[in-house]
Each structure stands twice: as C-alpha cells, then as structure tokens.
Design a protein around this motif. Structure first.
Motif, short mmCIF file in Angstrom:
data_model
loop_
_atom_site.label_atom_id
_atom_site.label_comp_id
_atom_site.label_asym_id
_atom_site.label_seq_id
_atom_site.Cartn_x
_atom_site.Cartn_y
_atom_site.Cartn_z
N MET A 25 -10.86 -60.54 -20.22
CA MET A 25 -11.16 -60.86 -21.62
C MET A 25 -11.98 -62.12 -21.79
O MET A 25 -12.64 -62.29 -22.81
N LYS A 26 -12.01 -63.01 -20.82
CA LYS A 26 -12.61 -64.34 -21.01
C LYS A 26 -14.11 -64.30 -21.26
O LYS A 26 -14.66 -65.23 -21.84
N GLU A 27 -14.79 -63.22 -20.87
CA GLU A 27 -16.23 -63.13 -21.11
C GLU A 27 -16.55 -63.18 -22.61
O GLU A 27 -17.61 -63.66 -23.00
N GLY A 28 -15.63 -62.69 -23.44
CA GLY A 28 -15.85 -62.69 -24.89
C GLY A 28 -15.39 -63.96 -25.59
O GLY A 28 -15.50 -64.08 -26.80
N VAL A 29 -14.86 -64.92 -24.83
CA VAL A 29 -14.32 -66.14 -25.41
C VAL A 29 -15.39 -67.24 -25.36
O VAL A 29 -15.92 -67.55 -24.30
N LYS A 30 -15.67 -67.81 -26.52
CA LYS A 30 -16.62 -68.92 -26.60
C LYS A 30 -15.85 -70.24 -26.67
O LYS A 30 -14.67 -70.26 -26.99
N LYS A 31 -16.54 -71.31 -26.40
CA LYS A 31 -15.91 -72.63 -26.33
C LYS A 31 -15.14 -72.99 -27.59
O LYS A 31 -14.06 -73.57 -27.52
N GLN A 32 -15.67 -72.66 -28.77
CA GLN A 32 -15.03 -73.04 -30.03
C GLN A 32 -13.91 -72.08 -30.45
O GLN A 32 -13.21 -72.33 -31.42
N ASN A 33 -13.72 -70.98 -29.72
CA ASN A 33 -12.67 -70.01 -30.06
C ASN A 33 -11.29 -70.53 -29.69
O ASN A 33 -11.14 -71.32 -28.75
#
Length: 192
Positions: A96-104
């Motif tokens: 799942m981490k590929e869809g996680v951005k820094k500000q999420n």
C-alpha cells in the motif's frame, strides 16, 4: 469540496485457525466499522488497504476509497492454518505504501488472537520499526491481541502496555466494538 489530505487506513486481520470461534463477530464488526466510516466521511479522503492472513496473506482491498471497500464475508474470511503476523503486516504495508504521500496520515490496525508462528520474510524488529515510523509521522498504530498474548507482543515489539490494546476473548464482541470505535475516532479526527 473534498479535502486534499488523505488518511490511509491499513487493516491486517488474522484468519488463522483459532479465529474460527470469533469469525462471525470479526466479519460483522469490521463491516459495521467500514459502513460507519463511509457514512461519516462524505467530505473526507479515506483509503483502505485490508488484508487477511494465516500462513499466507491475501490483500482484499488495496488503496480502495472508503465507499468502494470490499467488505468481509464467508468467502474472503476463512480462518485456518498458522499465524504469519510479521509477514502480513510488512507485506500489506509495502503493497500500500506506493499510494502514500508525505503529507498523508496513516492509521494501522492489526487484529490477532494468537502468537506469531509462521513468518518467513520479516520479524518483530521490522514491525517495530514500522510502528515507530507511522507514529513518528503523526499516525496511529493500533495492535489488538488477546489478553493472554499481550505480554509476548509487548516484549517482541518493545511497546508500552498502553500502546497495545488488548481484548478478552471471552467478551470479544463488546470489547472489539469499543476498540474499533476508538480507531474510527482517530481516523475521523485526522480529517477534520
């Protein structure tokens, strides 16, 4: 207007053989939680990754919008076999981490009623590092385990007693429901 901030909710559910006795409770309560979050999150951006595991890991939802989450049922939640907990947590997160951005924001929830006994790729140190990373970035890592096993996981994952959430297997429905409500509050607070 939909908020730009996104909250990722990672759910990792034990479906080893010992979970059979609470299978219907798990299905019912997790489905209730997702339905409740869907109703309360009309202006919020929540994505769900949900996996179930025994000695194998199945990703049921990968970055699904809250309104599109595939719910649990008798076909996709079938308890049997061993408990590859550490592999399940890390493999689910890595997918799942590929869809996680820094500000999420991220809220992670792990539910197990037994001890780790089948991981091949990852260990407790890997999971501990992930827990620290999520919390350091302002997220929340919630570990639900039976009261019988809490001491072992506290030792293996180097967490304080108040960092683990324990539920008594004999009173699982009321206890688990209360814990899931607490996790839902954390998800919703990130989006207000």
């Amino acid at each position: 207007m939909r908020r730009k901030e996104k909250t990722h909710y990672l759910i990792v559910l034990d479906q080893s053989g010992s979970m059979e006795r609470i299978k219907h409770t798990v299905i019912s309560l997790f489905n209730e939680q997702i339905q409740s979050l869907k109703k309360q999150s009309n202006e919020m951006n929540i994505e769900v990754t949900m996996s179930v595991f025994n000695d194998a890991i199945s990703i049921l939802n990968l970055g699904a919008k809250i309104g599109e989450v595939q719910l649990l049922n008798e076909k996709n939640y079938k308890p049997d076999s061993m408990t590859a907990l550490y592999d399940a947590v890390m493999i689910s997160y890595n997918k799942m981490k590929e869809g996680v951005k820094k500000q999420n924001r991220m809220v992670a929830l792990v539910l197990t009623d037994g001890l780790e006994n089948a991981s091949k790729e990852y260990n407790s140190d890997d999971v501990k590092k992930l827990m620290d990373k999520i919390e350091r970035k302002g997220g929340s890592f919630n570990f639900l385990c039976s009261s019988v096993d809490i001491g072992s996981y506290q030792e293996a994952l180097s967490v304080e007693s108040n960092d683990c959430i324990s539920f008594d297997i004999d009173e699982v429905e009321d206890s688990l429901k209360a814990k899931l409500e607490r996790v839902s509050e954390r998800i919703l607070q990130y989006n207000h």
